[in-house]
Design a protein around this motif. Structure first.
Motif, PDB file in Angstrom:
ATOM      1  N   ALA A 120       0.821  -1.209   0.000  1.00 51.95           N
ATOM      2  CA  ALA A 120       0.000   0.000   0.000  1.00 51.95           C
ATOM      3  C   ALA A 120       0.855   1.259   0.000  1.00 51.95           C
ATOM      4  N   LEU A 121       1.942   1.244   0.733  1.00 59.05           N
ATOM      5  CA  LEU A 121       2.833   2.399   0.760  1.00 59.05           C
ATOM      6  C   LEU A 121       3.479   2.627  -0.603  1.00 59.05           C
ATOM      7  N   LEU A 122       3.892   1.549  -1.251  1.00 57.64           N
ATOM      8  CA  LEU A 122       4.498   1.690  -2.574  1.00 57.64           C
ATOM      9  C   LEU A 122       3.487   2.172  -3.611  1.00 57.64           C
ATOM     10  N   GLU A 123       2.227   1.793  -3.429  1.00 54.66           N
ATOM     11  CA  GLU A 123       1.186   2.182  -4.370  1.00 54.66           C
ATOM     12  C   GLU A 123       0.599   3.557  -4.058  1.00 54.66           C
ATOM     13  N   ASN A 124       0.939   4.103  -2.903  1.00 54.23           N
ATOM     14  CA  ASN A 124       0.442   5.429  -2.498  1.00 54.23           C
ATOM     15  C   ASN A 124       1.620   6.302  -2.068  1.00 54.23           C
ATOM     16  N   PRO A 125       2.427   6.749  -3.025  1.00 46.22           N
ATOM     17  CA  PRO A 125       3.646   7.493  -2.684  1.00 46.22           C
ATOM     18  C   PRO A 125       3.396   8.775  -1.897  1.00 46.22           C
ATOM     19  N   ASP A 126       2.216   9.385  -2.064  1.00 44.99           N
ATOM     20  CA  ASP A 126       1.917  10.585  -1.285  1.00 44.99           C
ATOM     21  C   ASP A 126       1.802  10.253   0.196  1.00 44.99           C
ATOM     22  N   GLN A 127       1.229   9.081   0.505  1.00 43.61           N
ATOM     23  CA  GLN A 127       1.128   8.660   1.901  1.00 43.61           C
ATOM     24  C   GLN A 127       2.468   8.206   2.434  1.00 43.61           C
ATOM     25  N   LEU A 128       3.239   7.511   1.623  1.00 42.42           N
ATOM     26  CA  LEU A 128       4.583   7.105   2.023  1.00 42.42           C
ATOM     27  C   LEU A 128       5.444   8.312   2.368  1.00 42.42           C
ATOM     28  N   ALA A 129       5.292   9.389   1.591  1.00 47.39           N
ATOM     29  CA  ALA A 129       6.089  10.602   1.835  1.00 47.39           C
ATOM     30  C   ALA A 129       5.815  11.172   3.224  1.00 47.39           C
ATOM     31  N   ILE A 130       4.612  11.001   3.729  1.00 49.21           N
ATOM     32  CA  ILE A 130       4.266  11.530   5.053  1.00 49.21           C
ATOM     33  C   ILE A 130       5.144  10.920   6.124  1.00 49.21           C
ATOM     34  N   ILE A 131       5.308   9.596   6.102  1.00 45.53           N
ATOM     35  CA  ILE A 131       6.111   8.962   7.155  1.00 45.53           C
ATOM     36  C   ILE A 131       7.604   9.059   6.866  1.00 45.53           C
ATOM     37  N   LYS A 132       7.976   9.177   5.593  1.00 53.52           N
ATOM     38  CA  LYS A 132       9.391   9.391   5.287  1.00 53.52           C
ATOM     39  C   LYS A 132       9.841  10.749   5.807  1.00 53.52           C
ATOM     40  N   ASN A 133       9.002  11.754   5.639  1.00 55.37           N
ATOM     41  CA  ASN A 133       9.347  13.109   6.054  1.00 55.37           C
ATOM     42  C   ASN A 133       9.216  13.314   7.550  1.00 55.37           C
ATOM     43  N   ASP A 134       8.368  12.524   8.193  1.00 47.51           N
ATOM     44  CA  ASP A 134       8.121  12.703   9.629  1.00 47.51           C
ATOM     45  C   ASP A 134       7.784  11.350  10.252  1.00 47.51           C
ATOM     46  N   PRO A 135       8.803  10.610  10.714  1.00 43.18           N
ATOM     47  CA  PRO A 135       8.565   9.288  11.303  1.00 43.18           C
ATOM     48  C   PRO A 135       7.644   9.304  12.521  1.00 43.18           C
ATOM     49  N   SER A 136       7.423  10.466  13.126  1.00 43.34           N
ATOM     50  CA  SER A 136       6.491  10.519  14.248  1.00 43.34           C
ATOM     51  C   SER A 136       5.063  10.240  13.796  1.00 43.34           C
ATOM     52  N   ARG A 137       4.826  10.255  12.476  1.00 42.45           N
ATOM     53  CA  ARG A 137       3.499   9.989  11.937  1.00 42.45           C
ATOM     54  C   ARG A 137       3.282   8.505  11.621  1.00 42.45           C
TER      55      ARG A 137
END
Length: 403
Positions: free
Chosen positions: A256-273
């Motif tokens: 799901a993360l690979l198929e939704n790069p916008d959502q993956l970017a959220i946790i890559k940019n801020d692991p607290s999320r």
């Protein structure tokens, strides 16, 4: 209150047409007849509950029993049987027996105890990713990461030798496949139960304090309440549930993360999320959709429908977790949602014991995997991936990736 006439009903379970969504019929039932009757592969009829509020109410009503010894309990898989020496486990108990049994083991799964495991879980994840990166680019993530991580963790937690993981994973796969022939299912059950019986016997001969089963042996002795069969049943439940569910969530979550790069970017940019992401992924997939079945021991009204004593009831967790009355745009994966009232871990007294452990494992895996392999990508089309449409726990048989 509505009584449903004895008419032809739909067959259950139903088939997904999209790997990221529950069967389309669930939406129709939730909108038109949120408490519906279905026919199971066993020939039984049972009610299915599809709305979140009804599911949460149902899972806290003492008029609905978890006791699988009840001949009317709704069984999804034909040919399931119980050995006489297999004692009731936590998920099959009712109050007051359930409350006492749960109190005896719940301390093993507190947030504090899970935090103490965090460094070791991180070490296991790093070791598995090291092994992936040591070879040429490309791997089956299921074999390389998804299965080994929770298997190693639950083995160390329980005191099960990891060298035996192929043995118990093979038998667990047969038990969870709805199409396993009855004789093969029975053989797998017997073999796994015999293995755990011998394991518990060994713990009783030489108990230690550094694993759950050893601590339970010592606790029972201190209370002069030794219960060999109860420990075997507990070990069976925790071993099977403790690796298979988390393994499938690692695979599906990564996809799901690979198929939704916008959502993956959220946790890559801020692991607290990442914990928010984990909650949303749990809601989105709800891989154990029918794990919380019940049988009515008294007449009860659910969602305006009369369920009579002796009738089975099945919660469709993935339908409830896509209920638009509870979650806005429920078919969208949204890490900003912040909705923690899902029922992916069940609800009420039988809520999953290991949920804190599962959350921690998923958080560590996703943070570490995408930090260390930022170029991770699928090595196959989603349409070609082998999803576990034939299993009671949804997931992937394989997940080819490269980087």
């Amino acid at each position: 209150m509505t009584e449903v006439a004895d008419t032809e009903v739909a067959s259950f379970p139903m088939t997904r047409t999209c790997p990221f969504s529950p069967p389309a019929e669930y939406r129709t039932m939730r909108e038109e007849a949120p408490v519906s009757q279905v026919e199971l592969p066993t020939g039984q009829r049972a009610w299915v509950v599809t709305r979140l509020d009804d599911v949460r109410t149902m899972l806290t009503d003492p008029r609905l029993s978890s006791d699988r010894r009840n001949p009317n309990f709704p069984m999804i898989v034909p040919g399931q049987r119980r050995r006489p020496d297999f004692k009731a486990s936590l998920i099959t108990m009712d109050a007051p027996e359930h409350g006492q049994a749960r109190r005896e083991v719940v301390g093993e799964f507190t947030v504090r105890r899970m935090k103490a495991l965090q460094p070791r879980i991180q070490e296991i994840v790093d070791e598995r990713i090291d092994a992936m990166l040591a070879g040429p680019p490309g791997a089956d993530l299921v074999r390389a990461l998804s299965l080994p991580v929770p298997s190693l963790v639950i083995c160390e937690l329980l005191g099960v030798p990891y060298r035996d993981h192929d043995f118990f994973q093979a038998r667990t796969a047969k038990l969870l496949n709805r199409h396993t022939p009855a004789d093969e299912r029975g053989e797998a059950f017997d073999e796994l139960l015999d293995y755990l019986d011998q394991l518990v016997t060994g713990k009783e001969k030489a108990p230690t304090e550094d694993d759950l089963l050893g601590r339970q042996v010592l606790r029972q002795r201190a209370q002069d309440a030794e219960d060999h069969d109860g420990l075997v049943s507990l070990a069976f439940l925790l071993l099977v549930a403790g690796h298979e569910t988390t393994a499938n969530m690692i695979s599906l979550g990564t996809l799901a993360l690979l198929e939704n790069p916008d959502q993956l970017a959220i946790i890559k940019n801020d692991p607290s999320r990442t914990l928010d992401a984990v909650e949303e992924l749990l809601r989105y997939f709800t891989i154990a959709e029918t794990a919380t079945s019940r049988v009515a021991v008294e007449d009860i009204e659910i969602g305006g429908v009369l369920v009579k004593a002796g009738e089975g009831v099945i919660t469709l967790g993935n339908a409830a977790n896509r209920d638009p009355a509870a979650f806005e745009a429920p078919d969208t994966l949204d890490f900003e949602r912040g909705a923690r009232h899902h029922v992916a871990f069940g609800f009420g007294a039988h809520q999953c014991l290991g949920q804190n452990l599962a959350r921690m494992e998923l958080q560590i895996v996703f943070d570490t995997l995408f930090a260390r392999i930022p170029g991770l990508r699928l090595a196959a089309k989603v349409a070609d991936l082998p999803f576990k449409d034939d299993a009671t726990i949804y997931g992937l048989h394989e997940l080819p990736v490269t980087w």
